[in-house]
Write an enzyme that holds these catalytic residues in place. Structure first.
Site, PDB file in Angstrom:
ATOM      1  N   THR A  73       0.850  -1.198   0.000  1.00 54.94           N
ATOM      2  CA  THR A  73       0.000   0.000   0.000  1.00 54.94           C
ATOM      3  C   THR A  73       0.883   1.244   0.000  1.00 54.94           C
ATOM      4  O   THR A  73       2.004   1.212   0.507  1.00 54.94           O
ATOM      5  CB  THR A  73      -0.968  -0.004   1.205  1.00 54.94           C
ATOM      6  OG1 THR A  73      -1.860   1.099   1.098  1.00 54.94           O
ATOM      7  CG2 THR A  73      -0.240   0.049   2.544  1.00 54.94           C
ATOM      8  N   TYR A  74       0.382   2.317  -0.604  1.00 56.71           N
ATOM      9  CA  TYR A  74       1.175   3.551  -0.649  1.00 56.71           C
ATOM     10  C   TYR A  74       0.281   4.754  -0.395  1.00 56.71           C
ATOM     11  O   TYR A  74      -0.934   4.699  -0.607  1.00 56.71           O
ATOM     12  CB  TYR A  74       1.922   3.673  -1.977  1.00 56.71           C
ATOM     13  CG  TYR A  74       1.058   3.912  -3.185  1.00 56.71           C
ATOM     14  CD1 TYR A  74       0.195   2.928  -3.661  1.00 56.71           C
ATOM     15  CD2 TYR A  74       1.091   5.126  -3.870  1.00 56.71           C
ATOM     16  CE1 TYR A  74      -0.602   3.141  -4.777  1.00 56.71           C
ATOM     17  CE2 TYR A  74       0.305   5.350  -4.987  1.00 56.71           C
ATOM     18  CZ  TYR A  74      -0.536   4.349  -5.435  1.00 56.71           C
ATOM     19  OH  TYR A  74      -1.327   4.559  -6.541  1.00 56.71           O
ATOM     20  N   ARG A 145       6.050  -6.822  -1.670  1.00 60.63           N
ATOM     21  CA  ARG A 145       5.645  -8.232  -1.607  1.00 60.63           C
ATOM     22  C   ARG A 145       6.804  -9.087  -1.093  1.00 60.63           C
ATOM     23  O   ARG A 145       6.595 -10.025  -0.322  1.00 60.63           O
ATOM     24  CB  ARG A 145       5.167  -8.710  -2.976  1.00 60.63           C
ATOM     25  CG  ARG A 145       3.870  -8.023  -3.399  1.00 60.63           C
ATOM     26  CD  ARG A 145       3.232  -8.701  -4.606  1.00 60.63           C
ATOM     27  NE  ARG A 145       2.085  -7.904  -5.057  1.00 60.63           N
ATOM     28  CZ  ARG A 145       2.108  -7.078  -6.110  1.00 60.63           C
ATOM     29  NH1 ARG A 145       3.202  -6.969  -6.862  1.00 60.63           N
ATOM     30  NH2 ARG A 145       1.038  -6.372  -6.430  1.00 60.63           N
ATOM     31  N   ASP A 172      -4.503  -3.450  -2.538  1.00 61.17           N
ATOM     32  CA  ASP A 172      -5.449  -2.716  -1.688  1.00 61.17           C
ATOM     33  C   ASP A 172      -6.667  -2.176  -2.437  1.00 61.17           C
ATOM     34  O   ASP A 172      -7.612  -1.709  -1.807  1.00 61.17           O
ATOM     35  CB  ASP A 172      -4.744  -1.605  -0.886  1.00 61.17           C
ATOM     36  CG  ASP A 172      -4.101  -0.529  -1.751  1.00 61.17           C
ATOM     37  OD1 ASP A 172      -4.225  -0.587  -2.987  1.00 61.17           O
ATOM     38  OD2 ASP A 172      -3.461   0.374  -1.177  1.00 61.17           O
ATOM     39  N   ASP A 173      -6.679  -2.244  -3.766  1.00 58.04           N
ATOM     40  CA  ASP A 173      -7.810  -1.655  -4.491  1.00 58.04           C
ATOM     41  C   ASP A 173      -8.775  -2.695  -5.072  1.00 58.04           C
ATOM     42  O   ASP A 173      -9.817  -2.338  -5.606  1.00 58.04           O
ATOM     43  CB  ASP A 173      -7.308  -0.731  -5.617  1.00 58.04           C
ATOM     44  CG  ASP A 173      -6.341  -1.419  -6.568  1.00 58.04           C
ATOM     45  OD1 ASP A 173      -5.839  -2.508  -6.221  1.00 58.04           O
ATOM     46  OD2 ASP A 173      -6.095  -0.877  -7.657  1.00 58.04           O
ATOM     47  N   GLU A 259       3.665 -12.086 -12.058  1.00 58.84           N
ATOM     48  CA  GLU A 259       2.980 -13.299 -11.595  1.00 58.84           C
ATOM     49  C   GLU A 259       3.655 -14.540 -12.172  1.00 58.84           C
ATOM     50  O   GLU A 259       3.952 -15.486 -11.441  1.00 58.84           O
ATOM     51  CB  GLU A 259       1.495 -13.265 -12.003  1.00 58.84           C
ATOM     52  CG  GLU A 259       0.676 -12.129 -11.371  1.00 58.84           C
ATOM     53  CD  GLU A 259       0.760 -10.812 -12.119  1.00 58.84           C
ATOM     54  OE1 GLU A 259       1.625 -10.680 -13.033  1.00 58.84           O
ATOM     55  OE2 GLU A 259      -0.032  -9.899 -11.797  1.00 58.84           O
ATOM     56  N   HIS A 286     -10.648  -7.184 -10.171  1.00 61.41           N
ATOM     57  CA  HIS A 286      -9.511  -6.278 -10.249  1.00 61.41           C
ATOM     58  C   HIS A 286     -10.030  -4.848 -10.438  1.00 61.41           C
ATOM     59  O   HIS A 286      -9.815  -4.205 -11.460  1.00 61.41           O
ATOM     60  CB  HIS A 286      -8.619  -6.712 -11.436  1.00 61.41           C
ATOM     61  CG  HIS A 286      -7.393  -5.890 -11.614  1.00 61.41           C
ATOM     62  ND1 HIS A 286      -7.230  -5.007 -12.653  1.00 61.41           N
ATOM     63  CD2 HIS A 286      -6.260  -5.806 -10.886  1.00 61.41           C
ATOM     64  CE1 HIS A 286      -6.047  -4.430 -12.552  1.00 61.41           C
ATOM     65  NE2 HIS A 286      -5.442  -4.901 -11.497  1.00 61.41           N
ATOM     66  N   THR A 287     -10.755  -4.378  -9.433  1.00 63.43           N
ATOM     67  CA  THR A 287     -11.289  -3.013  -9.495  1.00 63.43           C
ATOM     68  C   THR A 287     -10.135  -2.027  -9.320  1.00 63.43           C
ATOM     69  O   THR A 287      -9.137  -2.333  -8.685  1.00 63.43           O
ATOM     70  CB  THR A 287     -12.330  -2.788  -8.375  1.00 63.43           C
ATOM     71  OG1 THR A 287     -11.844  -3.380  -7.170  1.00 63.43           O
ATOM     72  CG2 THR A 287     -13.642  -3.426  -8.736  1.00 63.43           C
ATOM     73  N   ARG A 288     -10.285  -0.860  -9.930  1.00 63.62           N
ATOM     74  CA  ARG A 288      -9.277   0.187  -9.758  1.00 63.62           C
ATOM     75  C   ARG A 288     -10.001   1.466  -9.413  1.00 63.62           C
ATOM     76  O   ARG A 288     -10.982   1.838 -10.048  1.00 63.62           O
ATOM     77  CB  ARG A 288      -8.453   0.346 -11.028  1.00 63.62           C
ATOM     78  CG  ARG A 288      -7.714  -0.943 -11.384  1.00 63.62           C
ATOM     79  CD  ARG A 288      -6.815  -0.769 -12.563  1.00 63.62           C
ATOM     80  NE  ARG A 288      -5.604  -0.063 -12.195  1.00 63.62           N
ATOM     81  CZ  ARG A 288      -4.764   0.441 -13.100  1.00 63.62           C
ATOM     82  NH1 ARG A 288      -5.037   0.354 -14.375  1.00 63.62           N
ATOM     83  NH2 ARG A 288      -3.668   1.055 -12.710  1.00 63.62           N
TER      84      ARG A 288
HETATM   85  C1  UGA Z   1      -1.763  -4.756 -11.708  1.00 57.55           C
HETATM   86  C2  UGA Z   1      -1.722  -6.021 -10.851  1.00 57.55           C
HETATM   87  O1  UGA Z   1      -3.029  -6.339 -10.416  1.00 57.55           O
HETATM   88  C3  UGA Z   1      -0.803  -5.765  -9.643  1.00 57.55           C
HETATM   89  O2  UGA Z   1      -0.799  -6.899  -8.817  1.00 57.55           O
HETATM   90  C4  UGA Z   1       0.585  -5.456 -10.168  1.00 57.55           C
HETATM   91  O3  UGA Z   1       1.461  -5.179  -9.085  1.00 57.55           O
HETATM   92  C5  UGA Z   1       0.503  -4.220 -11.051  1.00 57.55           C
HETATM   93  O4  UGA Z   1      -0.448  -4.413 -12.104  1.00 57.55           O
HETATM   94  C6  UGA Z   1       1.848  -3.862 -11.661  1.00 57.55           C
HETATM   95  O5  UGA Z   1       1.870  -3.243 -12.717  1.00 57.55           O
HETATM   96  O6  UGA Z   1       2.887  -4.167 -11.049  1.00 57.55           O
HETATM   97  P1  UGA Z   1      -2.739  -2.294 -10.926  1.00 57.55           P
HETATM   98  O7  UGA Z   1      -4.140  -2.109 -10.515  1.00 57.55           O
HETATM   99  O8  UGA Z   1      -2.284  -1.739 -12.220  1.00 57.55           O
HETATM  100  O9  UGA Z   1      -2.413  -3.837 -10.832  1.00 57.55           O
HETATM  101  O10 UGA Z   1      -1.706  -1.786  -9.792  1.00 57.55           O
HETATM  102  P2  UGA Z   1      -2.003  -1.016  -8.442  1.00 57.55           P
HETATM  103  O11 UGA Z   1      -3.253  -1.513  -7.811  1.00 57.55           O
HETATM  104  O12 UGA Z   1      -1.860   0.438  -8.665  1.00 57.55           O
HETATM  105  O13 UGA Z   1      -0.774  -1.508  -7.537  1.00 57.55           O
HETATM  106  C7  UGA Z   1      -0.692  -2.812  -7.017  1.00 57.55           C
HETATM  107  C8  UGA Z   1      -0.440  -2.758  -5.517  1.00 57.55           C
HETATM  108  O14 UGA Z   1       0.794  -2.107  -5.274  1.00 57.55           O
HETATM  109  C9  UGA Z   1      -1.507  -2.008  -4.730  1.00 57.55           C
HETATM  110  O15 UGA Z   1      -1.773  -2.691  -3.526  1.00 57.55           O
HETATM  111  C10 UGA Z   1      -0.872  -0.668  -4.477  1.00 57.55           C
HETATM  112  O16 UGA Z   1      -1.298  -0.054  -3.277  1.00 57.55           O
HETATM  113  C11 UGA Z   1       0.609  -1.013  -4.405  1.00 57.55           C
HETATM  114  N1  UGA Z   1       1.498   0.073  -4.868  1.00 57.55           N
HETATM  115  C12 UGA Z   1       1.268   0.696  -6.049  1.00 57.55           C
HETATM  116  C13 UGA Z   1       2.584   0.448  -4.088  1.00 57.55           C
HETATM  117  O17 UGA Z   1       2.803  -0.112  -3.010  1.00 57.55           O
HETATM  118  N2  UGA Z   1       3.399   1.460  -4.529  1.00 57.55           N
HETATM  119  C14 UGA Z   1       3.183   2.125  -5.692  1.00 57.55           C
HETATM  120  O18 UGA Z   1       3.962   3.043  -6.028  1.00 57.55           O
HETATM  121  C15 UGA Z   1       2.092   1.721  -6.472  1.00 57.55           C
HETATM  122 MN    MN Z   2      -4.923  -2.459  -8.615  1.00 59.79          MN
END
Ligand code: UGA
Ligand code: MN
Length: 309
Positions: A73-74, A145, A172-173, A259, A286-288
């Site tokens: 999470t960030y 992770r 987290d989303d 993955e 995979h909600t955003r």
């Molecule tokens: C997709 C995949 O569902 C993620 O599992 C994958 O990590 C990501 O692509 C990727 O490109 O690496 P997406 O919805 O695009 O997911 O990514 P986010 O939800 O924005 O980020 C994944 C997770 O990393 C979230 O729990 C977010 O809180 C966390 N995160 C994101 C960080 O800890 N730091 C960041 O700078 C960005």
């Molecule tokens: Mn996401």
């Protein structure tokens, strides 16, 4: 007339009491579903009749494998809202241990306070993503992770034999149904299931024939060895401990390949265990979350109080 009614009442009273007592014993003996989430929100809870009066039961939770959820999470405007949604789900799952890993140089006050009041077992870690990796087009949350994996391995290093457990990566989303946790709880090595709203389609799923994964239904990079989102699999603690070097790698890794890069270190496609009715049910999405509009946020603090959002 009055005394006649009264004597009838006295005659019936003991029978009414007996019926009430018998009903009460019966309902407290009713069996409980073993894998239902805490609070009984699961769909397989059919074994229990509508016995709302029954006293609260001690569920056989000790026998359940622990589910470890690693959430990177960030900090951003929607962070607390996301964590609140997640905690509201996780709180209803029996034996879930939440490993929250902040993408930050230190634990933030917001997340620390949140964890303290979350009402479920939590481990709060932090590790910053190096600045050079904070760019669009690069994979996210690699270091976080890995920090979660390291904590898990360290915790079980000196505890032979390890307690049964299942690990999964819970961004987290995303949106998680309670049924998903019942499914992943029985993971023997690595289990898989469909994910909704991902890969440019309504869903992606492993294609299953005769109980085995034989391919992938996906609209995006079907050449991936494991064409599955981070939300689409779980790994048993045993497998995590017996492959101590399996981690997420920065070097050569592209978005969408994390993955596959991870899974190929610990399993093969043939070995995967399909869940969610042979991968025909979507139990996670995979909600955003939309980027929030703060166009009218004042540059300097104007309110008379300081509110955490
Ligand atoms: C997709 C995949 O569902 C993620 O599992 C994958 O990590 C990501 O692509 C990727 O490109 O690496 P997406 O919805 O695009 O997911 O990514 P986010 O939800 O924005 O980020 C994944 C997770 O990393 C979230 O729990 C977010 O809180 C966390 N995160 C994101 C960080 O800890 N730091 C960041 O700078 C960005
Ligand atoms: Mn996401």
């Amino acid at each position: 007339m009055k005394s006649l009614l009264f004597s009838r009442f006295l005659l019936l009273l003991p029978w009414v009491l007996i019926v009430i007592i018998v009903l009460d014993i019966d309902s407290s003996r009713a069996p409980l579903p073993a894998l239902a989430p805490r609070g009984g929100g699961g769909s397989s809870g059919g074994a229990r009749p509508a016995a709302a009066r029954a006293p609260p039961q001690r569920r056989p939770e000790a026998a359940l494998p622990t589910i470890y959820a690693i959430t990177p999470t960030y900090s951003r405007p929607v962070q607390k809202a996301e964590l609140t949604r997640l905690a509201n789900t996780f709180r209803q799952v029996a034996r879930l241990h939440w490993i929250l890993v902040e993408d930050a140089a230190a634990r933030s006050e917001l997340v620390s306070r949140f964890v303290a009041g979350a009402g479920l077992p939590c481990t709060h870690l932090h590790v910053p993503t190096p600045r050079r990796y904070k760019r669009p087009g690069l994979p996210r949350a690699t270091e976080q992770r890995n920090a979660g994996l390291a904590w898990l391995r360290q915790r079980h290093q000196h505890l032979p034999p390890p307690q049964p457990g299942v690990l999964f990566f819970a961004d987290d989303d995303n949106t998680y149904s309670l049924e998903l946790f019942q499914e992943m709880r029985t993971t023997r090595k690595v289990s898989v299931w469909p994910v909704g709203l991902v890969g440019g389609r309504r869903y992606e799923r492993p294609v299953v024939e005769n109980g085995k994964v034989v391919g992938w239904y996906t609209g995006w990079r079907a050449d991936r060895p494991f064409a599955i989102d981070m939300a689409g699999f779980a790994v048993s603690l045993q497998v995590i401990l017996s492959h101590p070097k399996a981690v997420f790698k920065r070097r050569g890794s592209q978005p969408g390949m994390q993955e596959s890069d991870f899974l190929k270190q610990i399993t093969t496609v043939e070995e995967l265990e399909p869940k969610a009715n042979n991968c025909t049910k979507v139990l996670v999405w995979h909600t955003r979350t939309e980027k929030v509009n703060l166009a009218n946020e004042p540059k300097y603090h104007l309110d008379t109080v300081n509110i955490e959002v």
